[in-house]
Design an enzyme around this catalytic site. Structure first.
Site, PDB file in Angstrom:
ATOM      1  CB  SER A 125      -8.247  -1.753  -1.404  1.00  0.00           C
ATOM      2  OG  SER A 125      -8.657  -0.427  -1.642  1.00  0.00           O
ATOM      3  CE1 TYR A 150      -3.608  -1.489  -4.779  1.00  0.00           C
ATOM      4  CE2 TYR A 150      -5.597  -0.151  -4.665  1.00  0.00           C
ATOM      5  CZ  TYR A 150      -4.616  -0.896  -4.039  1.00  0.00           C
ATOM      6  OH  TYR A 150      -4.664  -1.054  -2.676  1.00  0.00           O
ATOM      7  CE  LYS A 154      -4.235  -4.781  -2.818  1.00  0.00           C
ATOM      8  NZ  LYS A 154      -3.286  -5.631  -2.066  1.00  0.00           N
TER       9      LYS A 154
HETATM   10  C1  UD1 Z   1      -6.413   5.963  -3.104  1.00  0.00           C
HETATM   11  C2  UD1 Z   1      -6.788   4.991  -4.182  1.00  0.00           C
HETATM   12  C3  UD1 Z   1      -7.292   3.724  -3.553  1.00  0.00           C
HETATM   13  C4  UD1 Z   1      -6.221   3.158  -2.623  1.00  0.00           C
HETATM   14  C5  UD1 Z   1      -5.859   4.213  -1.573  1.00  0.00           C
HETATM   15  C6  UD1 Z   1      -4.703   3.760  -0.728  1.00  0.00           C
HETATM   16  C7  UD1 Z   1      -7.486   6.451  -6.055  1.00  0.00           C
HETATM   17  C8  UD1 Z   1      -8.604   6.823  -6.977  1.00  0.00           C
HETATM   18  N1  UD1 Z   1      -7.777   5.565  -5.074  1.00  0.00           N
HETATM   19  O1  UD1 Z   1      -7.586   6.298  -2.376  1.00  0.00           O
HETATM   20  O2  UD1 Z   1      -7.619   2.798  -4.543  1.00  0.00           O
HETATM   21  O3  UD1 Z   1      -6.698   2.003  -1.967  1.00  0.00           O
HETATM   22  O4  UD1 Z   1      -5.461   5.415  -2.227  1.00  0.00           O
HETATM   23  O5  UD1 Z   1      -4.612   4.576   0.390  1.00  0.00           O
HETATM   24  O6  UD1 Z   1      -6.385   6.939  -6.200  1.00  0.00           O
HETATM   25  N2  UD1 Z   1      -6.508  14.603  -2.580  1.00  0.00           N
HETATM   26  C9  UD1 Z   1      -6.311  15.958  -2.852  1.00  0.00           C
HETATM   27  N3  UD1 Z   1      -5.045  16.385  -3.180  1.00  0.00           N
HETATM   28  C10 UD1 Z   1      -3.970  15.530  -3.234  1.00  0.00           C
HETATM   29  C11 UD1 Z   1      -4.197  14.159  -2.941  1.00  0.00           C
HETATM   30  C12 UD1 Z   1      -5.475  13.727  -2.631  1.00  0.00           C
HETATM   31  O7  UD1 Z   1      -7.245  16.761  -2.811  1.00  0.00           O
HETATM   32  O8  UD1 Z   1      -2.857  15.970  -3.548  1.00  0.00           O
HETATM   33  C13 UD1 Z   1      -7.866  14.157  -2.179  1.00  0.00           C
HETATM   34  C14 UD1 Z   1      -8.477  13.134  -3.111  1.00  0.00           C
HETATM   35  O9  UD1 Z   1      -9.160  13.752  -4.172  1.00  0.00           O
HETATM   36  C15 UD1 Z   1      -9.417  12.380  -2.135  1.00  0.00           C
HETATM   37  C16 UD1 Z   1      -8.668  12.447  -0.809  1.00  0.00           C
HETATM   38  O10 UD1 Z   1      -7.748  13.520  -0.937  1.00  0.00           O
HETATM   39  O11 UD1 Z   1     -10.643  13.068  -2.003  1.00  0.00           O
HETATM   40  C17 UD1 Z   1      -7.911  11.178  -0.486  1.00  0.00           C
HETATM   41  O12 UD1 Z   1      -7.055  10.857  -1.573  1.00  0.00           O
HETATM   42  P1  UD1 Z   1      -5.945   9.699  -1.476  1.00  0.00           P
HETATM   43  O13 UD1 Z   1      -5.160   9.854  -0.221  1.00  0.00           O
HETATM   44  O14 UD1 Z   1      -5.198   9.670  -2.763  1.00  0.00           O
HETATM   45  O15 UD1 Z   1      -6.793   8.369  -1.293  1.00  0.00           O
HETATM   46  P2  UD1 Z   1      -8.005   7.782  -2.193  1.00  0.00           P
HETATM   47  O16 UD1 Z   1      -8.089   8.440  -3.496  1.00  0.00           O
HETATM   48  O17 UD1 Z   1      -9.227   7.767  -1.340  1.00  0.00           O
END
Ligand code: UD1
Length: 336
Positions: A125, A150, A154
């Protein structure tokens, strides 16, 4: 044709890769204990490809069961997708996460050695780049300072693979660092199906669009990004699957351990993704701004150049494709 073992092959990324492998003529063996997937996926892989993977309902930590898989099949390479992937749960149960995610890497390596199988493709990842590197991330950057257990599971697995490749000069490990996989197969028959309330953005958006959630909370609107929301490198899961085929080709004749970013090289903000989803699918999504989520970075995306130069692979699908295919899967999955 070669026979390839996919651990976690009934899961989100594993199932899409199984389809790509079967379509390319590979024989596939799936080892999956269905903790975060379902047996119906195996049938749907067959519906899409017209070919059947061989399926073992086993836990990869079970060395005796894994040994039988290698006894009964001439496995030439392993793609190791099986693993726990919730960042939040890894904080609550770090020991369980290390045991599962690192332990399965170890049982696999031991069993592969016993059976003379020396090609390993690993699902890592972008989280291994931690929080101190400039963007875009290149494979040469230092790893560590991971935001969660997590992420460390990895990175520890990567470390084991690098060390194993030093000890055994015939061994090949291709480490694939995924950015943010979204989308689904265009048949609408396989896709991501999270348990409970989704942590990740796209499955949350599709459940919201389907009326299963009330409102999207946008975590952070004051990041130093173009619109204040978090920026990520979203990649279509079918492009990711194609990246595994390229890695498998590369590992034939390759020795050593080497890491590759699998991303598009383009950053997209939360708001841009939401707006694209609305436009492509003709929907409107309610959202509200909420505080930053602990552990989140403002912005990161891949330097995707190495995978293109060395593996001859690059992501082809657009954000619009990803939004369309994710929504088709959400609607279809309710009838499966
Ligand atoms: C997350 C994990 C990462 C993992 C990946 C798998 C964290 C900190 N990181 O990445 O280790 O490999 O998933 O796909 O959790 N967001 C919102 N509202 C929501 C959900 C997300 O605003 O309800 C935003 C988050 O703040 C971020 C973006 O959407 O800016 C992407 O979030 P997400 O899909 O959870 O992925 P990551 O956080 O990048």
């Amino acid at each position: 044709m070669e026979t390839v073992l996919l651990t976690g092959g009934a899961g989100y990324i594993g199932s899409h890769t199984a389809v790509a492998l079967l379509e390319a003529g590979y024989e596939t063996v799936i080892a999956d204990d269905l903790t975060n997937s379902e047996a119906g996926v195996i049938d749907r892989i067959k519906t899409i490809t017209g070919r059947s993977p061989r399926f073992y309902n086993i836990n990869v930590l079970d060395a005796a069961a894994l040994d039988r898989v290698f006894e009964e099949n001439e496995i030439s390479a392993v793609l190791h997708f099986a693993g726990f992937k919730s960042v939040a749960n890894s904080v609550k149960d770090p020991v369980g996460y290390y045991k599962n995610n690192v332990g399965t890497t170890i049982t696999l390596l031991e069993t592969m050695k016993k059976h003379g199988c020396g090609r390993f493709v690993f699902s890592s990842s972008a989280t291994v780049y931690g929080c101190n590197n400039p963007i875009p991330y290149t494979e040469a950057m230092p790893t560590g300072s991971c935001a969660s257990p997590y992420g460390w599971t990895k990175l520890v697995s990567e470390r084991i693979l690098f060390d194993a490749a030093v000890a055994d000069s015939a061994f090949s490990a291709v480490i694939l660092r995924y950015f943010n996989p979204i989308g689904a197969h265009e048949s609408g028959l396989i896709g991501e199906k999270p348990n409970g309330v989704p942590d990740n953005l796209m499955p949350y958006i599709t459940q919201l669009a389907a009326g299963k959630r009330d409102i999207l909370r946008v975590f952070g609107s004051d990041y130093p990004t173009r619109d204040g929301t978090g920026v990520r490198d979203y990649i279509h899961v079918c492009d990711l699957a194609a990246g595994h085929l390229a890695a498998l080709d590369y590992s034939r004749g390759h020795t050593g351990a080497e890491a590759f970013n699998l991303g598009t090289g383009r950053g997209v903000s939360v708001l841009e993704l939401v707006r694209a989803f609305e436009r492509v699918n003709g929907l409107s999504l309610p959202l509200e701004y909420a505080p930053r989520r602990p552990g989140d970075l403002a912005e990161y995306y891949a330097d995707a150049g190495k995978a293109e130069r060395v593996l001859g692979w690059r992501a082809e699908k657009t954000i619009d494709d990803m939004c369309r295919d994710s929504w088709r899967w959400q609607k279809n999955s309710e009838n499966l």
